[in-house]
Write a protein that holds these residues in place. Structure first.
Motif: not given
Length: 375
Positions: A211, A214, A206-208
């Motif tokens: 937005d 994610k 959830a950081t790749t």
């Protein structure tokens, strides 16, 4: 041709008309003004206000000119409540109907006092699935606040204090309030803090990507674990008759914790001795010898779910993480988790259940679900 003085009058009239149009646009289409010092700002830049700064139960909550008083200072502590003057924003009579008024009341932990500040600037009561709303789109001082079916109109748009007075732990795209909205009946074992504590084990989760990606990945993971656990209610597999079936004796390490010790546990319902060993090796925890730790330690439980999500193809052809990051679609996450039993028409009802969760969670996070939802 207009005279010089006539042109001047025309220009003044045009300026007045433009100013009026701008005012109308502000009232009906502009987003809420930026909140400050705990204020919740909304229609016409006015504040959510406790009438007369009165802390008595039942005191009306209204719209009013922002004045910096304690009657307009709201805290969002992360437990799903919005508080002012030591009490909670409450839906009168525990109602879920359009037009139910809100007021101040002693904090009880009831569902009528739960609110989620969404990424789309809505403030939603999950019990009613309705938005905080200014009656009749009236921007006058004293206009009452109520709940109403979410419409996206300016009288339902707010800027509110963030959960805990700051950002989400570790920058996680799901706030605690949103997590609570997703899982209103969850078992306390599945804590938000346990989830955020586990995120460091898989920092790409959830950081790749953008937005949007994610948020889609977070929603996809939580939608699948919701299905696996009945809404984060069940910590262990409910069918105890299956427990002895998860020991693969062909593995050289066997089942040191006992033949019936490797049943489904945690958010992804980790099962089989070989999965406990692989997850434990990856996490630096001897889960083969102590599988019970997955049902006793929330952070470990969440880490096993994230381990599978980020590293295992299962019956699919890619990890669920890669499926979302590479935009293969939510359907591929189902295939990687339980596709051999559900996909290709084997169990369309369970596939639909997962998709329904995903669509609901993406809505909470204010993001489109994307395509390829089915497997």
């Amino acid at each position: 041709m207009l005279s010089k003085s006539g042109r001047g009058i025309s220009l003044v009239r045009s300026a007045i008309l433009l100013a009026v149009a701008a005012l109308i646009a502000t009232l009906f289409t502009a987003p809420a003004a930026q909140a400050a010092d705990g204020q919740i700002t909304g229609l016409a830049g006015k504040c959510v206000d406790v009438a007369g700064a009165n802390s008595a139960n039942g005191t009306p909550v209204q719209l009013y000119d922002c004045n910096g008083s304690n009657a307009q200072r709201w805290s969002n502590s992360g437990d799903g409540t919005l508080r002012a003057l030591g009490k909670c924003l409450d839906v009168s009579g525990n109602s879920t109907a359009d037009g139910a008024l809100v007021h101040l009341w002693d904090c009880t932990g009831g569902a009528n006092q739960r609110w989620v500040v969404s990424g789309a600037n809505d403030i939603v009561n999950p019990q009613a699935n309705k938005c905080l709303d200014v009656q009749d789109r009236n921007s006058a001082n004293g206009a009452r606040l109520q709940i109403w079916t979410c419409s996206g109109q300016s009288n339902q748009k707010w800027n509110a204090p963030p959960s805990g007075g700051g950002g989400n732990p570790g920058g996680f795209v799901v706030s605690e309030a949103q997590f609570n909205q997703m899982f209103p009946s969850r078992n306390g074992f599945y804590s938000y803090s346990g989830l955020t504590a586990a995120l460091s084990a898989y920092p790409a989760f959830a950081t790749t990507g953008s937005d949007t990606v994610k948020r889609q990945e977070a929603a996809a993971f939580l939608a699948n674990v919701s299905h696996e656990t009945g809404g984060l209610v069940h910590i262990v597999e409910q069918n105890t008759a299956n427990y002895p079936h998860y020991c693969d004796t062909s593995q050289s390490y066997g089942c040191p914790a006992g033949q019936a010790a490797y049943y489904g546990r945690g958010p992804i319902q980790l099962s089989w001795n070989f999965n406990y060993k692989a997850a434990g090796d990856a996490l630096g925890i001897n889960l083969l010898a102590d599988p019970w730790r997955v049902q006793n330690d929330a952070a470990v439980a969440w880490k096993t779910g994230l381990w599978y999500w980020n590293t295992q193809n299962g019956p699919g052809t890619m990890t669920p993480h890669n499926a979302m990051v590479n935009q293969a679609g939510f359907g591929q996450t189902i295939r990687s988790i339980n596709g051999s039993l559900e996909c290709d028409g084997r169990n369309p009802a369970t596939v639909q259940s997962r998709i329904n969760n995903y669509q609901r969670f993406t809505q909470i996070l204010g993001v489109a679900p994307g395509g390829n939802l089915y497997c």
